[in-house]
Scaffold this active site. Structure first.
Site, PDB file in Angstrom:
ATOM      1  N   TYR A   1      35.701  32.946  18.166  1.00 28.34           N
ATOM      2  CA  TYR A   1      35.746  32.735  16.732  1.00 28.34           C
ATOM      3  C   TYR A   1      34.610  33.501  16.048  1.00 28.34           C
ATOM      4  CZ  TYR A   1      39.033  28.784  16.984  1.00 28.34           C
ATOM      5  OH  TYR A   1      40.140  27.982  17.181  1.00 28.34           O
TER       6      TYR A   1
ATOM      7  N   ASP B   1      42.188  24.133  12.403  1.00 31.68           N
ATOM      8  CA  ASP B   1      42.154  23.103  11.363  1.00 31.68           C
ATOM      9  C   ASP B   1      42.682  23.655  10.044  1.00 31.68           C
ATOM     10  OD1 ASP B   1      40.943  21.385  13.163  1.00 31.68           O
ATOM     11  OD2 ASP B   1      38.910  21.811  12.452  1.00 31.68           O
TER      12      ASP B   1
END
Length: 287
Positions: A127, A58
């Site tokens: 992540y 994003d």
């Protein structure tokens, strides 16, 4: 010739990975650079070479280890070295690095193994989400990569909450809906620790691993458990939110700048094609 690229980027000044008209994106920057390197032979104009990426980050999200592939004409690959002491892969890496801005680093370029697909062959994405919950540890030099949290966090409470969300399940409550896309994912790890040493010393860092992620899923998971770690919410609230079959309105999406894609994993070369076939058959992929 299919090339495999490994690269990193600071996502601060990018509007995410995917190309968007009028916006600066990682894909747009890299494909523009490829076009300048590999031009159309008949016209000399910049070529069009589409990248397929392992995970579409994003806006504002960073990547330390992102992977993509691109299909290039064989004749362009053969001309890539430019001089005798470089391989085509080295030539591609050096030319790309010389053409991309400073917030993108080309770590490696190589010939992709047979059956390799950067997106569908991947087995896991990992992540990290970094939080500073102590004012005295706030570092202005890392502020674009660490969330400054105004309240102290209980790491044990964070881990207790996160453990209730792992496993193979429907994560609709934590995803932005996309028509026709499944929200079923296998969340392998969601854990927290307060780092005692190294560059993240003193920070509270989440490790999040899954086969793949839905749109905004990691940031929503973080946003869901932070209030529990702060003591404002309890496990009953979290369980009720997680049980919803649509996005939970009470779950805040954590700010993008604290999130970094750290690693993309792949199977052995002999299993790349079968992994890609399995992934395609199992779901409509949304990373």
């Amino acid at each position: 010739m299919r090339a495999r690229l490994v690269f990193s980027y600071d996502g601060t000044d990018f509007a995410g990975w995917a190309t968007q008209p009028g916006l600066r994106t990682v894909q747009g920057v890299l494909e523009e650079a490829l076009g300048r390197i590999v031009r159309e032979p008949s016209t000399g104009e910049p070529g069009v070479h589409r990248l397929t990426v392992a995970g579409r980050t994003d806006a504002g999200v960073h990547a330390r280890h992102q992977v993509a592939h691109v299909d290039l004409p064989a004749e362009a690959w053969e001309r890539m070295p430019g001089r005798s002491d470089r391989s085509p892969a080295q030539g591609l890496r050096d030319r790309l690095q010389g053409t991309t801005p400073d917030d993108v680093v080309i770590v490696e370029a190589s010939v992709a193994p047979e059956g390799f697909d950067a997106r569908f062959s991947a087995t896991q994405r990992r992540y990290a989400y970094r939080v500073c919950d102590q004012r005295e540890l706030r570092d202005p030099l890392t502020r674009r990569h660490v969330l400054w949290h105004d309240h102290g966090l209980d790491v044990s409470a964070l881990n207790e909450a996160s453990a209730t969300l792992t496993g193979l399940r429907d994560f609709a409550a934590f995803c932005k809906a996309r028509e026709g896309a499944t929200t079923i994912r296998d969340l392998v790890e969601f854990s927290w620790e307060r780092r005692l040493d190294g560059p993240d010393q003193g920070l509270v860092v989440a490790t999040v691993r899954a086969d793949a992620f839905c749109h905004s899923m990691v940031r929503s998971l973080v946003g869901a458990v932070l209030p529990v770690g702060q003591g404002r919410r309890d496990l009953n609230w979290l369980a009720a939110a997680a049980a919803l079959d649509a996005r939970a309105q009470g779950v805040a999406v954590a700010p993008a700048h604290g999130l970094t894609l750290e690693q993309v994993s792949y199977p052995a070369d002999a299993d790349l094609a079968s992994r890609a076939e399995l992934t395609r058959a199992r779901r409509e992929p949304v990373d």
